[in-house]
Design a protein around this motif. Structure first.
Motif, PDB file in Angstrom:
ATOM      1  N   UNK A   1       0.840  -1.193   0.000  1.00 17.78           N
ATOM      2  CA  UNK A   1       0.000   0.000   0.000  1.00 17.78           C
ATOM      3  C   UNK A   1       0.877   1.246   0.000  1.00 17.78           C
ATOM      4  N   UNK A   2       0.237   2.394  -0.069  1.00 17.09           N
ATOM      5  CA  UNK A   2       0.957   3.665   0.066  1.00 17.09           C
ATOM      6  C   UNK A   2       0.447   4.353   1.333  1.00 17.09           C
ATOM      7  N   UNK A   3       1.361   5.121   1.986  1.00 15.47           N
ATOM      8  CA  UNK A   3       0.923   5.793   3.213  1.00 15.47           C
ATOM      9  C   UNK A   3       1.669   7.117   3.297  1.00 15.47           C
ATOM     10  N   UNK A   4       1.039   8.170   3.840  1.00 12.25           N
ATOM     11  CA  UNK A   4       1.771   9.441   3.958  1.00 12.25           C
ATOM     12  C   UNK A   4       2.901   9.320   4.995  1.00 12.25           C
ATOM     13  N   UNK A   5       4.078   9.773   4.616  1.00  6.65           N
ATOM     14  CA  UNK A   5       5.232   9.746   5.534  1.00  6.65           C
ATOM     15  C   UNK A   5       5.989  11.049   5.387  1.00  6.65           C
ATOM     16  N   UNK A   6       6.816  11.336   6.401  1.00  7.58           N
ATOM     17  CA  UNK A   6       7.672  12.531   6.347  1.00  7.58           C
ATOM     18  C   UNK A   6       9.104  12.163   6.664  1.00  7.58           C
ATOM     19  N   UNK A   7      10.015  12.718   5.913  1.00  8.91           N
ATOM     20  CA  UNK A   7      11.443  12.537   6.185  1.00  8.91           C
ATOM     21  C   UNK A   7      12.090  13.901   6.351  1.00  8.91           C
ATOM     22  N   UNK A   8      13.315  13.896   6.876  1.00  7.26           N
ATOM     23  CA  UNK A   8      14.044  15.146   7.126  1.00  7.26           C
ATOM     24  C   UNK A   8      14.028  16.062   5.924  1.00  7.26           C
ATOM     25  N   UNK A   9      13.728  17.325   6.164  1.00 10.87           N
ATOM     26  CA  UNK A   9      13.777  18.310   5.101  1.00 10.87           C
ATOM     27  C   UNK A   9      12.457  18.436   4.350  1.00 10.87           C
ATOM     28  N   UNK A  10      11.516  17.537   4.624  1.00 11.51           N
ATOM     29  CA  UNK A  10      10.220  17.623   3.950  1.00 11.51           C
ATOM     30  C   UNK A  10       9.311  18.567   4.723  1.00 11.51           C
ATOM     31  N   UNK A  11       8.535  19.339   3.988  1.00  9.10           N
ATOM     32  CA  UNK A  11       7.640  20.276   4.648  1.00  9.10           C
ATOM     33  C   UNK A  11       6.308  19.624   4.967  1.00  9.10           C
ATOM     34  N   UNK A  12       5.919  18.654   4.151  1.00  9.96           N
ATOM     35  CA  UNK A  12       4.653  17.980   4.415  1.00  9.96           C
ATOM     36  C   UNK A  12       4.790  16.512   4.012  1.00  9.96           C
ATOM     37  N   UNK A  13       3.895  15.704   4.525  1.00 12.95           N
ATOM     38  CA  UNK A  13       3.980  14.277   4.220  1.00 12.95           C
ATOM     39  C   UNK A  13       3.738  14.013   2.741  1.00 12.95           C
ATOM     40  N   UNK A  14       4.398  12.974   2.249  1.00 11.61           N
ATOM     41  CA  UNK A  14       4.136  12.519   0.883  1.00 11.61           C
ATOM     42  C   UNK A  14       3.796  11.040   0.952  1.00 11.61           C
ATOM     43  N   UNK A  15       3.163  10.607  -0.084  1.00 13.02           N
ATOM     44  CA  UNK A  15       2.747   9.217  -0.159  1.00 13.02           C
ATOM     45  C   UNK A  15       3.968   8.338  -0.446  1.00 13.02           C
ATOM     46  N   UNK A  16       4.220   7.343   0.423  1.00 10.09           N
ATOM     47  CA  UNK A  16       5.392   6.486   0.248  1.00 10.09           C
ATOM     48  C   UNK A  16       4.977   5.020   0.323  1.00 10.09           C
ATOM     49  N   UNK A  17       5.874   4.173  -0.211  1.00 12.65           N
ATOM     50  CA  UNK A  17       5.565   2.739  -0.279  1.00 12.65           C
ATOM     51  C   UNK A  17       5.646   2.060   1.081  1.00 12.65           C
ATOM     52  N   UNK A  18       4.689   1.159   1.325  1.00  9.36           N
ATOM     53  CA  UNK A  18       4.726   0.298   2.503  1.00  9.36           C
ATOM     54  C   UNK A  18       4.784  -1.143   2.003  1.00  9.36           C
ATOM     55  N   UNK A  19       5.853  -1.844   2.380  1.00 12.51           N
ATOM     56  CA  UNK A  19       6.018  -3.234   1.954  1.00 12.51           C
ATOM     57  C   UNK A  19       5.795  -4.175   3.114  1.00 12.51           C
TER      58      UNK A  19
END
Lengths: 302, 526
Positions: free
Chosen positions: A235-253
């Protein structure tokens, strides 16, 4: 185990986000980041205390939360490779059953390199080798499968702590002093940035590590080789990493979908029953034939 | 990384990194050291400073006498060596007691840190060296000239080049040149380790200057300290602590004036400086004042220059706690280590839950002689007595406070000097009883393993003035020093002949609160 996301968000909002005037997502990311940073700092101090330079090592992420933080810790330590073994939460118990049969022997024999009796040193190693060979045979290892590594604990004479220096396999009788001083000073300079020229170097303990072969395991999926192919996320889920201003949709395995050769490019997470592996942006993960997730770090911080 | 307003959390990350750099520095120093003073007792400190000499972080390991004094010392280096006079590869040094931590045995090494060609900060370390020439490490000196080699503010390395003349002078003046130079180089290495990490940190965080970060760190720490002081009721709090002295007892008088968010600590009334090596320079007095107040008010906040802003220390010039040049200062800890107890004594009424009853402090004995192979040796062993009891806990046994110097293991002693340790045991009757008992002192007995006698230089306090109990707790037993069962002067040098038994009994800590019943055990010990 199910987690109460709303309760977690509420707690972070009350305790961190509101007082600092930042969003809940950002607060959570910063908490994660501070924890990673603390672990990386502690690792560095530990490394210096033990006389190691962390550069060049791979990090193994294990334990329930280890894989959650391992990527962030490894990137702060500028490590290139991260390994998440299968069943990371049960690391030690499984490792005990699978580690190669190993015997570590040591003999104390103190002397400065320019004066030490190298004949005696080689005799000590020969004794240790004989003892280790018998022990390995007893553990079911054939002579052809045995491997031996020799090290010495060395320091400048009078110093409080030693460094463990790798020794060549060839006999030390010929130019032990020259070779050992060179290896010692190379390692010393790497850790302490200076050498004490003209100061005698002494060896205190001589160590032999005698190993049998790795215990062969059934590779996952039965194949001995792995063909690289992209893994498919659940599935895809919103996540945030360093330097990101807002969550983006990322892969969940799901780790249980991964076969040897499956690759995943971060940002992504891999979920399993005992833990969750975080892969930062730019990190490349590949599952090997033993089910390890081997991640190459991009060099960016996560 | 984006430059969004994540300042606070970024600050925490940066701050923790600086503390970890200073701790790495201390670890590198301990590991590459040659002497037991550094390697086992860890009588040292390390810190990271900005280009103006403001201390941003101090190592977690470190001696309290260096708290603040290392920072005050670096400011003298900055004054003597303006940025224009410094180049990459420079390493600076001094052991001036008045500039740093109060006696010549403490050698301070300061390394300027450059980002490219620009000076961006300093890494500094301060270590107790095994020998500095002159009299052995002792309190017997009558002026500072007797106490060994003086190293002015100088360059130990200039643009990477070793100052060979200075090394030769040091080597020629000290009794164990290998250890002294080895430890000195451990300081140089450790500073370099920290300097490299500091540059790496600045590159990673995109910083070209540390001053904004430094200001952020110190101003937050200062606000925290001010809030903690505000919580203490305004007023004047006084105490006097009496010390053995030499011919007659000496005393430290202290008055703390708490007003709003500031504290004035005044040592008016303290005994005048004496012609013996126990005088404290003002830096050292400040260090132990800061330390005591930090223990009381903000024990968990990291150490940096911000903690000291709200605290003013005054002491009459020419007194025991503000000695004037050229007073003898070799054993200044025999006075300085009592400053925290005077401060705790003064504050026990308003902060009863935070103070510690009188502790034994540190007893130092230095052995100096020639072994059977004709090789000279000198070795100082510190032995801890009992720590004072606290409001909620017993004092720790054989644990130094306020100094945190560790006991030397018997094995290390026997390897370092030709002695045989015959005993090291806790003295059960030594502690002060109370609702919580003080820590027990220890008895150390040793003999020489040589055919030649040795000189024993003693710096042992509290042989007549016992550690006080607080809030009705009983006092601990005083210290004793004996050769073959005969009591000897605890601040003089003596001859120890082969076969003679030297015994040191360190004091027990004072108790806290009235004892419940007449037993020797506090309630935590059955």
């Amino acid at each position: 185990m199910s987690l109460d996301v709303d309760a977690a968000r509420g707690a972070i909002e009350r305790a961190v986000a509101k007082p600092l005037g930042i969003s809940v997502n950002e607060a959570a990311l910063r908490i994660h980041s501070i924890v990673n940073d603390g672990m990386a700092s502690a690792s560095r101090v530990q490394a210096v205390e033990r006389g190691h330079d962390p550069a060049g090592y791979s990090l193994v992420g294990f334990g329930g939360a280890g894989p959650v933080h391992a990527y962030g810790v490894a990137s702060r330590l500028r490590l290139r490779t991260l390994i998440i073994p299968p069943n990371a939460g049960l690391g030690s118990a499984v490792g005990l059953l699978l580690a190669p049969r190993t015997f570590r022997l040591s003999r104390t024999f103190i002397g400065t390199l320019d004066r030490i009796d190298w004949q005696r040193v080689e005799t000590l190693f020969a004794e240790m080798k004989e003892e280790a060979t018998a022990a390995l045979r007893n553990a079911g290892v054939t002579d052809a499968e045995m491997a031996f590594d020799r090290t010495a604990d060395m320091r400048y004479r009078g110093q409080r702590k030693e460094l463990t220096v790798d020794l060549p396999a060839r006999s030390l009788k010929l130019d032990g002093a020259g070779a050992l001083r060179k290896s010692f000073e190379k390692l010393y300079a790497k850790i302490y940035h200076r050498t004490h020229d003209d100061h005698p170097v002494e060896a205190l303990a001589w160590r032999l590590v005698a190993k049998g072969p790795p215990i062969t395991r059934q590779s996952r999926g039965g194949s001995k080789t792995a063909r690289a192919q992209n893994a498919r996320p659940r599935t895809l889920r919103p996540m945030m990493f360093d330097g990101w201003l807002r969550p983006r949709s990322c892969e969940v395995h799901s780790r249980y979908d991964l076969k040897a050769g499956h690759t995943i490019v971060g940002p992504a997470v891999i979920e399993e029953a005992e833990s969750t592996t975080v892969i930062g942006p730019g990190g490349k993960a590949m599952t090997d034939i033993y089910g390890n997730i081997v991640i190459s770090l991009s060099g960016d911080r996560a | 990384m984006s430059k969004q307003p994540k300042r606070v959390t970024q600050l925490e990350v940066a701050w923790n990194t600086l503390i970890s750099i200073a701790s790495e520095q201390a670890a590198a120093m301990v590991n590459s050291s040659f002497s037991a003073v550094l390697g086992e007792m860890e009588d040292l400190s390390a810190g990271v400073f900005d280009a103006d000499g403001v201390m941003m972080a101090q190592s977690v390991q470190g001696a309290p006498g260096h708290l603040g004094s290392l920072s005050l010392g670096v400011k003298h280096f900055c004054k003597a060596f303006p940025a224009a006079t410094l180049a990459p590869g420079d390493v600076l040094i001094t052991n001036d007691p008045w500039l740093v931590s109060g006696h010549k045995h403490d050698i301070t090494v300061v390394t300027p840190v450059f980002l490219g060609k620009r000076l961006v900060g300093f890494t500094a370390s301060n270590c107790h060296t095994v020998d500095i020439g002159g009299r052995i490490f002792s309190a017997a000196g009558t002026d500072v000239y007797e106490e060994g080699l003086q190293i002015p503010l100088m360059k130990l390395f200039a643009a990477g080049k070793r100052n060979d003349q200075l090394f030769t002078i040091i080597q020629q003046n000290v009794r164990s040149p290998d250890l002294v130079i080895g430890d000195l180089m451990a300081q140089v290495s450790a500073n370099e380790t920290a300097s490299r990490r500091l540059v790496e940190f600045m590159r990673d965080s995109d910083l070209s200057d540390l001053r904004a970060l430094s200001n952020d760190i110190t101003s937050r720490t200062e606000r925290f300290m001010r809030r903690a002081i505000t919580a203490v009721p305004d007023g004047e709090y006084t105490d006097r602590i009496v010390l053995d002295g030499f011919d007659q007892p000496l005393h430290i008088d202290v008055k703390l004036t708490v007003k709003g968010d500031r504290i004035l600590v005044d040592f008016e009334g303290t005994s005048a400086q004496v012609p013996k090596g126990i005088n404290c320079v003002l830096n050292f007095t400040r260090a132990f004042t800061y330390y005591a107040l930090k223990c009381l008010l903000a024990p968990d906040s990291p150490n940096n220059d911000g903690s000291f802003g709200p605290i003013e220390v005054r002491a009459p010039g020419g007194s025991l706690v503000h000695a004037r040049y050229p007073a003898a200062v070799g054993g200044r800890h025999l006075v300085g280590l009592y400053i925290p107890f005077a401060i705790f004594g003064a504050m026990k009424k308003v902060l009863p839950d935070r103070v510690v009853a009188d502790s034994s402090v540190l007893s130092a004995v230095t052995l100096n002689g020639v072994d059977d192979a004709g090789k000279p040796y000198v070795f100082t062993f510190f032995s801890s007595g009992g720590m004072g009891a606290r409001a909620g806990k017993d004092g720790l046994d054989a644990t130094a406070f306020p100094s945190n110097v560790a006991n030397v293991p018997a094995e290390i002693m026997e390897q370092s000097v030709p002695v045989l340790m015959l005993s090291r045991e806790l003295i059960p009757e030594s502690f002060g009883n109370g609702r919580h008992r003080g820590g027990a002192g220890q008895r150390v007995g040793l003999k020489l393993r040589t055919a030649l006698p040795a000189t024993v230089s003693c710096m042992v306090e509290r042989t007549t003035s016992a550690p006080r109990g607080f809030q009705g707790g009983e006092e601990g037993h005083p210290a004793r020093l004996l050769i073959d069962d005969k009591s000897i002067d605890a601040k003089q040098s003596h001859l120890l002949k082969p076969g003679q038994l030297l015994v040191l009994e360190t004091p027990g800590g004072g108790g806290y609160g009235p004892p419940k019943h007449a037993g020797r055990n506090g309630d935590d010990h059955g």
